[in-house]
Enzyme design. Structure first.
Site, PDB file in Angstrom:
ATOM      1  N   GLY A  66       4.301   0.732  -1.772  1.00 14.71           N
ATOM      2  CA  GLY A  66       2.985   1.019  -2.338  1.00 14.71           C
ATOM      3  C   GLY A  66       2.767   2.524  -2.525  1.00 14.71           C
ATOM      4  N   ASP A  67       3.218   3.304  -1.555  1.00  9.27           N
ATOM      5  CA  ASP A  67       3.059   4.766  -1.650  1.00  9.27           C
ATOM      6  C   ASP A  67       3.919   5.305  -2.800  1.00  9.27           C
ATOM      7  OD1 ASP A  67       1.786   4.199   0.727  1.00  9.27           O
ATOM      8  OD2 ASP A  67       3.573   4.672   1.900  1.00  9.27           O
TER       9      ASP A  67
HETATM   10  N1  LIG Z   1       9.976  -7.639  -3.292  1.00 13.58           N
HETATM   11  C1  LIG Z   1       9.822  -6.694  -4.234  1.00 13.58           C
HETATM   12  N2  LIG Z   1      10.652  -6.657  -5.320  1.00 13.58           N
HETATM   13  C2  LIG Z   1      10.495  -5.708  -6.263  1.00 13.58           C
HETATM   14  N3  LIG Z   1       9.525  -4.777  -6.251  1.00 13.58           N
HETATM   15  C3  LIG Z   1       8.677  -4.780  -5.205  1.00 13.58           C
HETATM   16  C4  LIG Z   1       8.785  -5.721  -4.129  1.00 13.58           C
HETATM   17  N4  LIG Z   1       7.803  -5.454  -3.238  1.00 13.58           N
HETATM   18  C5  LIG Z   1       7.120  -4.394  -3.727  1.00 13.58           C
HETATM   19  N5  LIG Z   1       7.631  -3.991  -4.903  1.00 13.58           N
HETATM   20  C6  LIG Z   1       7.144  -2.935  -5.807  1.00 13.58           C
HETATM   21  O1  LIG Z   1       6.326  -2.030  -5.093  1.00 13.58           O
HETATM   22  C7  LIG Z   1       4.955  -2.126  -5.527  1.00 13.58           C
HETATM   23  C8  LIG Z   1       4.018  -1.967  -4.351  1.00 13.58           C
HETATM   24  O2  LIG Z   1       4.300  -2.980  -3.413  1.00 13.58           O
HETATM   25  P1  LIG Z   1       3.219  -3.651  -2.450  1.00 13.58           P
HETATM   26  O3  LIG Z   1       2.253  -4.442  -3.247  1.00 13.58           O
HETATM   27  O4  LIG Z   1       4.008  -4.379  -1.408  1.00 13.58           O
HETATM   28  O5  LIG Z   1       2.477  -2.367  -1.861  1.00 13.58           O
HETATM   29  P2  LIG Z   1       1.780  -2.161  -0.459  1.00 13.58           P
HETATM   30  O6  LIG Z   1       1.271  -3.475   0.060  1.00 13.58           O
HETATM   31  O7  LIG Z   1       0.815  -1.060  -0.612  1.00 13.58           O
HETATM   32  O8  LIG Z   1       3.030  -1.678   0.420  1.00 13.58           O
HETATM   33  P3  LIG Z   1       3.178  -0.584   1.602  1.00 13.58           P
HETATM   34  O9  LIG Z   1       1.878  -0.595   2.385  1.00 13.58           O
HETATM   35  O10 LIG Z   1       4.353  -1.079   2.408  1.00 13.58           O
HETATM   36  O11 LIG Z   1       3.473   0.722   0.969  1.00 13.58           O
HETATM   37  C9  LIG Z   1       4.870  -3.474  -6.241  1.00 13.58           C
HETATM   38  O12 LIG Z   1       3.820  -3.493  -7.191  1.00 13.58           O
HETATM   39  C10 LIG Z   1       6.263  -3.554  -6.886  1.00 13.58           C
HETATM   40  O13 LIG Z   1       6.341  -2.744  -8.048  1.00 13.58           O
HETATM   41  O1  LIG Z   2      -1.220   2.695   9.670  1.00 15.71           O
HETATM   42  P1  LIG Z   2      -1.312   3.119   8.221  1.00 15.71           P
HETATM   43  O2  LIG Z   2      -1.623   4.576   8.080  1.00 15.71           O
HETATM   44  O3  LIG Z   2      -2.209   2.239   7.417  1.00 15.71           O
HETATM   45  O4  LIG Z   2       0.130   2.887   7.570  1.00 15.71           O
HETATM   46  C1  LIG Z   2       1.227   3.612   8.049  1.00 15.71           C
HETATM   47  C2  LIG Z   2       2.490   3.120   7.381  1.00 15.71           C
HETATM   48  O5  LIG Z   2       2.741   1.732   7.602  1.00 15.71           O
HETATM   49  O6  LIG Z   2       2.349   3.309   5.989  1.00 15.71           O
HETATM   50  C3  LIG Z   2       3.587   3.700   5.410  1.00 15.71           C
HETATM   51  C4  LIG Z   2       4.001   2.685   4.394  1.00 15.71           C
HETATM   52  O7  LIG Z   2       3.029   2.559   3.409  1.00 15.71           O
HETATM   53  C5  LIG Z   2       4.569   3.858   6.555  1.00 15.71           C
HETATM   54  O8  LIG Z   2       5.361   5.003   6.358  1.00 15.71           O
HETATM   55  C6  LIG Z   2       3.706   3.953   7.794  1.00 15.71           C
HETATM   56  O9  LIG Z   2       4.318   3.479   8.966  1.00 15.71           O
END
Ligand SMILES: Nc1ncnc2c1ncn2[C@@H]1O[C@H](COP(=O)(O)OP(=O)(O)OP(=O)(O)O)[C@@H](O)[C@H]1O
Ligand SMILES: O=P(O)(O)OC[C@@]1(O)O[C@H](CO)[C@@H](O)[C@@H]1O
Length: 300
Positions: free
Chosen positions: A250-251
């Site tokens: 997501g980041d």
């Molecule tokens: N299984 C996957 N396969 C391909 N692309 C993925 C996958 N999971 C995530 N992505 C890519 O990353 C983007 C962000 O993922 P996600 O929706 O999981 O964000 P998030 O929940 O904010 O994740 P995090 O908090 O771990 O950073 C998705 O929109 C997609 O483009």
């Molecule tokens: O506890 P928060 O601040 O919500 O999330 C922290 C965290 O899960 O976010 C990043 C992935 O998005 C990781 O690098 C880190 O461990």
């Protein structure tokens, strides 16, 4: 300049197991560690996209020293406040078939230390971008994002907020350029189950009524949907490759979106580059690298 703010940085300790059984001693098959926290991850991926950023936030103890030393390079200027006590947290990401995360509290931040951060925020000026991302330690007042944004009120600063629940909702009155909830976070904010694309659009538009300009909803392996500032819906899928580690996807998407918009002022391109960076992180051990981003850009 792009500034990222990570109030609660972390070392992400990824442990891989065949299975996780509660109540016994489990043994890993592999382990890795990365320097993390959402704003820091954004800075790291921006650097891969050749964009310089300054990383603000708080670090503490030996883990904090490692984070600061580990991420500093010629495109990441680290400007953290070193806390008097405690250690920066170690977040545990368990990969045992399913992914289980244990995100820790982090060190206590005093009001005086917070003031020192606000003084740094005062340096942000017209034309800059600020990305505020991640959770706050539970000892910290939950209006802290608002207080940061209050300091830059009236300046022509592009604001990006990647946070959840009240932290995000309270920041909307500062009219952020971009927010990026995932589907679950969107559901939690409205207390409803959100499944269909029309529902996603409907609730994204509610966030726009509250002040957000662009709402990017990430949908994990199902891709992402952007409702842009003109109310137009854009969608992006994902490429098919073996998923290795989605921590920070997501980041990475936020970094790609910011970079894509900065370079072209085009929302479809910003969504494309954001998606490519999110995909690239999912398909690698750590965060998206320049090589992987360029490889996937050619295919997306
Ligand atoms: N299984 C996957 N396969 C391909 N692309 C993925 C996958 N999971 C995530 N992505 C890519 O990353 C983007 C962000 O993922 P996600 O929706 O999981 O964000 P998030 O929940 O904010 O994740 P995090 O908090 O771990 O950073 C998705 O929109 C997609 O483009
Ligand atoms: O506890 P928060 O601040 O919500 O999330 C922290 C965290 O899960 O976010 C990043 C992935 O998005 C990781 O690098 C880190 O461990």
């Amino acid at each position: 300049m792009i500034y990222t703010v990570t109030l609660n940085p972390s070392i992400d300790y990824i442990v891989r197991l065949d299975s996780l059984v509660p109540g016994i001693t489990n043994r890993t098959t592999a382990e890795e560690y990365y320097y993390g926290g959402k704003g820091i991850n954004v800075s790291c991926v921006l650097a891969e996209l050749d964009l310089e950023s300054t990383a603000f936030g708080f670090v503490a103890g030996f883990t904090g020293d490692a984070i600061e030393k580990g991420i500093r390079n010629d495109r990441i200027i680290t400007d953290f406040i070193k806390l008097e006590s405690g250690i920066s947290r170690i977040n545990i990401k368990i990969k045992a078939g399913v992914e289980t995360e244990i995100n820790c509290q982090g060190p206590h931040i005093s009001e005086g230390e917070l003031e020192r951060l606000f003084s740094k925020i005062d340096r942000i000026s017209d034309g800059d971008t600020i990305v505020i991302a991640g959770n706050i330690p539970n000892t910290m007042p939950d209006d802290v994002y608002e207080r940061i944004l209050e300091r830059i009120k009236g300046k022509d600063v592009r604001i990006v907020v990647d946070a959840t629940k009240k932290l995000l909702l309270n920041a909307l009155k500062y009219k952020p350029f971009l927010i990026k909830p995932n589907r679950q976070e969107l559901s939690e904010m409205f207390g409803v189950e959100i499944n269909t694309e029309d529902d996603i659009e409907k609730y994204a538009k509610e966030l726009q009524k509250l002040g957000a300009k662009n709402v990017l909803i990430s949908l994990g392996g199902d891709g992402a949907m952007l409702i842009d500032e003109f109310g137009k819906r854009h969608k992006a899928g994902v490429l098919k490759e073996k998923v290795i580690n989605t921590v920070g996807s997501g980041d990475s998407m936020v970094a790609g979106f910011v970079a894509g918009y900065e370079k072209t002022k085009s929302y479809p391109y910003a969504l494309k580059l954001g998606s490519v960076c999110g995909n690239a992180t999912a398909f690698l051990d750590g965060l998206a690298t320049k090589e992987k981003i360029n490889e996937l850009l050619a295919k997306f």
